[in-house]
Design an enzyme around this catalytic site. Structure first.
Site: not given
Ligand code: NAP
Length: 246
Positions: A13, A15, A53, A63, A89, A154, A156-158, A187
């Site tokens: 949450a 970022r 608020g 995680v 997430n 990635y 495989a995980a997803k 995104i």
């Molecule tokens: P992001 O901007 O890189 O943010 C990732 C978030 O996950 C951050 O808040 C980070 O924590 C947290 N995180 C990473 N490793 C962690 C760990 N070991 N323990 C706890 N928290 C951890 O990523 P995003 O683009 O918002 O992506 C969010 C989700 O959407 C992910 O699962 C990603 O695979 C999926 N997704 C994203 C896209 C895309 O285009 N962006 C597309 C498909 C799927 P910190 O803030 O503390 O570093």
């Protein structure tokens, strides 16, 4: 959307997509537990929610550490009485062609994206079943549906998150706990920063809408799946990707 006295835990949450999800649920009056790895990042989001608020607390939990998740989740359930909405997430990428992918990069991505879901869902899901109400939303990716060269770990995980979600959806259905998946396409966040700052020619050719999505596009879908109104939807995968995976 209707939310009556609900508490949500959102991982990642701090970022990007997770921040948008936390802020959108908080704006609906949901109490938020913001989890991320770095305390400053989830703390900044909970402060911002409280400043307008809402109600939010922050917890720094890695995680990729199963026992840390299980003890944090058990403590939070005690502290809040119940957690009604869980959004898995948090995620990372460690891209590389299979021939050059290390076992360390494989394990890190599986642990952070997939195994984390197992731990959070196990500890938070059963109390939801006992309460006869719950919403679990897992953030997968179109890579888990279509595959993507350079992302064997990635993808495989997803894809694993999708199979996991359908199974748990079947196990929890009679208890009024739904489990659904949102699979984003490209995104604009830190994760795609090197792509979206200067979108390489050709990337958007695969997206019928010819543009990247916003974190709010994902938050809107999650808000619906976390609400009262999605009560009869479970085990489904919602691609939010400008039409890319159709
Ligand atoms: P992001 O901007 O890189 O943010 C990732 C978030 O996950 C951050 O808040 C980070 O924590 C947290 N995180 C990473 N490793 C962690 C760990 N070991 N323990 C706890 N928290 C951890 O990523 P995003 O683009 O918002 O992506 C969010 C989700 O959407 C992910 O699962 C990603 O695979 C999926 N997704 C994203 C896209 C895309 O285009 N962006 C597309 C498909 C799927 P910190 O803030 O503390 O570093």
């Amino acid at each position: 959307m209707t939310f009556t006295d609900r508490t949500a835990l959102v991982t990642g949450a701090g970022r990007g997509i997770g921040k948008a999800i936390a802020e959108s649920l908080a704006a609906q009056g949901v109490k938020l537990i913001c989890v991320s790895k770095n305390p400053a990042s989830c703390g900044g989001v909970s402060d911002a929610i409280n400043a307008v608020g809402g109600y939010a607390v922050a917890r720094a939990v890695d995680v990729a550490d199963g026992p840390a998740i299980e003890s944090a989740a058990a403590e939070l359930i005690k502290e809040f009485g119940k957690i009604d909405i869980l959004v898995n997430n948090a995620g990372i990428t460690r891209d590389g062609l299979l021939a050059r992918m290390s076992e360390e990069d494989w394990n890190a991505v599986i642990q952070t994206n997939l195994t984390s879901c197992f731990h959070w869902t196990k500890v938070i899901g059963w109390p939801m079943c006992r309460n006869r109400w719950g919403r679990i939303v897992n953030i997968s990716s179109v890579s888990g549906i279509m595959g993507n060269a350079g992302q064997a770990n990635y993808s495989a995980a997803k894809a694993g998150m999708i199979g996991f979600s359908k199974t748990v959806a079947k196990e929890f259905a009679r208890r009024n706990v739904t489990v659904n998946v949102v699979a984003p396409g490209f995104i604009k966040t830190d994760m795609t920063a090197d792509l979206s700052d200067e979108i390489p020619k050709g990337v958007t050719d695969f997206i019928p809408m010819r543009r990247f999505g916003e974190a709010a596009d994902i938050a809107n879908a999650v808000q619906f799946l976390a609400s009262e109104e999605s009560a009869y939807i479970t085990g489904q995968v919602f691609t939010v990707d400008g039409g890319m995976a159709m």
